[in-house]
Design a protein around this motif. Structure first.
Motif, PDB file in Angstrom:
ATOM      1  N   ASP A   1       1.038  -1.326  -0.039  1.00 25.72           N
ATOM      2  CA  ASP A   1       0.181  -0.136  -0.052  1.00 25.72           C
ATOM      3  C   ASP A   1       0.886   1.257   0.085  1.00 25.72           C
ATOM      4  OD1 ASP A   1      -2.201  -1.484   0.175  1.00 25.72           O
ATOM      5  OD2 ASP A   1      -2.585  -1.608   2.307  1.00 25.72           O
ATOM      6  N   ILE A   2       1.981   1.383   0.709  1.00 27.70           N
ATOM      7  CA  ILE A   2       2.710   2.423   0.825  1.00 27.70           C
ATOM      8  C   ILE A   2       3.512   2.595  -0.495  1.00 27.70           C
ATOM      9  CG2 ILE A   2       4.703   3.349   1.922  1.00 27.70           C
ATOM     10  CD1 ILE A   2       4.138   1.745   4.595  1.00 27.70           C
ATOM     11  N   VAL A   3       4.108   1.771  -1.141  1.00 25.35           N
ATOM     12  CA  VAL A   3       4.681   1.900  -2.554  1.00 25.35           C
ATOM     13  C   VAL A   3       3.882   2.317  -3.558  1.00 25.35           C
ATOM     14  CG1 VAL A   3       6.195   0.746  -4.175  1.00 25.35           C
ATOM     15  CG2 VAL A   3       6.570   0.556  -1.821  1.00 25.35           C
ATOM     16  N   ASN A   4       2.695   1.571  -3.626  1.00 24.99           N
ATOM     17  CA  ASN A   4       1.607   2.023  -4.629  1.00 24.99           C
ATOM     18  C   ASN A   4       1.013   3.217  -4.415  1.00 24.99           C
ATOM     19  OD1 ASN A   4       2.544  -0.106  -6.644  1.00 24.99           O
ATOM     20  ND2 ASN A   4       0.905  -1.563  -5.639  1.00 24.99           N
ATOM     21  N   ALA A   5       0.733   3.711  -3.185  1.00 27.13           N
ATOM     22  CA  ALA A   5       0.088   5.134  -2.900  1.00 27.13           C
ATOM     23  C   ALA A   5       1.059   6.164  -3.581  1.00 27.13           C
ATOM     24  CB  ALA A   5      -0.122   5.087  -1.426  1.00 27.13           C
ATOM     25  N   ARG A   6       2.117   5.964  -3.461  1.00 28.23           N
ATOM     26  CA  ARG A   6       3.297   7.088  -3.733  1.00 28.23           C
ATOM     27  C   ARG A   6       4.149   6.665  -5.240  1.00 28.23           C
ATOM     28  NH1 ARG A   6       6.052   9.494   0.661  1.00 28.23           N
ATOM     29  NH2 ARG A   6       4.930   9.229   2.623  1.00 28.23           N
TER      30      ARG A   6
END
Length: 365
Positions: A141-146
């Protein structure tokens, strides 16, 4: 009969004490009824308040899991999109401008190292080829959000709380998934480079990856080799196998490379983790190389360009003599997050403190 009251005064009355006399007339019945008996305002207020509180409790009950995670009400649908994102889709996305994918496998505790590694890759203009194989949903979630599309999770996800502890069963489970991921990418027809994220790129490695060899790798031994050492699999060590590092691998989608990955998977099944023998994936990788050496075109990368941490961080004389030749540095031969970070800082290789804006992920809190 009193003159009609304006809408603004009606609105303001809702914020007043209910039994004040000036507002009692607002709730009186018509003159045909008993004019001296006011409508019971407190009954309406109590009923209204109860309904409002009940509605609020329902809303909090439904949305509190998202609120507590610092997410917006729309986050679940965004996250759901990436839950269904597959490895073939992800590889196709990051390799849209070529045939090569740069892969790492990361759990949440290693996100600072991921960011450090990404900064160094972006400086070499190869970051768009990167695919992060997330080993937990938080990382996904963190990587794909950014950085949308650059992370994928291949179920089932290992336990994120133990996956980063070297020598643990969780660490073994985490690393033993690697050859399956790499084999799947090879089966899709792509060249693939794997890196551990406790590495830093000082130069572009791709000029060293030319030719048509099946598998390229670096030695994990700290003994100094001649600058013109042969690019063949070294002889076995005391344990009957070589000491090649599974931290940096480059492969073409050839039958030979696929054979090595299949043999690696097989060796991991033969040598499972136990409390007595706290294995990791690297010995199995070496056995796979040794047992397929006669069938596969293997290529040992030059030590001066791809040194192990036991050489680069512990032999200053060698570092000075080979200055300008270093390409990728691996921060191994040391255990522990804080120790690795301190060593990177001591050698001016910890980039995230001052250069986080260069990372595709930006500054991670």
């Amino acid at each position: 009969m009193s003159p009609p009251t304006t809408s603004s005064s009606s609105s303001s009355s809702l914020h007043q004490r209910p039994l004040h006399k000036p507002y009692t007339s607002l709730f009186q019945t018509s003159s045909s009824d008993n004019p001296s008996k006011p409508y019971n305002f407190s009954m309406i207020l109590n009923r209204t308040t109860f309904l409002l509180l009940l509605t609020l409790l329902i809303i909090l009950g439904v949305f509190s899991p998202w609120i507590s995670n610092g997410s917006t009400f729309f986050t679940p649908s965004i996250e759901a999109k990436w839950r269904g994102y597959t490895l073939p889709e992800a590889v196709s996305f990051v390799a849209k401008n070529g045939s090569t994918v740069i892969v790492c496998a990361v759990s949440q505790p290693y996100l600072p190292f991921l960011n450090n590694w990404l900064i160094s890759i972006k400086r070499q203009k190869h970051h768009e080829k990167v695919l992060v194989i997330a080993e937990d949903y938080a990382t996904l979630d963190i990587v794909n959000a950014r950085w949308p599309g650059h992370a994928v999770l291949i179920p089932p996800a290992p336990d994120a709380q133990v996956a980063h502890k070297f020598g643990s069963q969780g660490f073994f489970n985490f690393t033993s998934r690697r050859p399956r991921h790499l084999l799947q990418i090879l089966e899709l027809g792509y060249n693939v480079m794997y890196n551990d994220v406790d590495m830093v790129w000082l130069a572009d490695p791709f000029p060293y990856l030319e030719g048509n060899h099946d598998v390229y790798f670096m030695d994990d031994m700290s003994a100094v080799k001649p600058l013109d050492h042969p690019n063949v699999l070294p002889p076995p060590g005391k344990k009957g196998r070589t000491y090649i590092c599974s931290c940096m691998i480059y492969m073409h989608p050839t039958p030979g490379a696929k054979l090595v990955m299949k043999k690696w998977i097989e060796e991991l099944q033969i040598q499972p983790w136990s409390k007595a023998k706290k294995a990791n994936d690297q010995p199995a990788f070496n056995w796979a190389l040794n047992k397929t050496a006669g069938q596969v075109d293997l290529y040992l990368l030059p030590q001066a360009a791809f040194p192990t941490g036991g050489l680069y961080f512990k032999n200053k004389t060698w570092v000075d003599e080979t200055k300008g030749k270093h390409v990728i540095i691996h921060n191994n031969y040391i255990v522990g997050f804080e120790k690795k970070i301190k060593r990177f800082k001591d050698y001016n290789l910890w980039l995230v403190d001052d250069h986080a804006s260069e990372s595709p992920l930006g500054k991670l809190e």
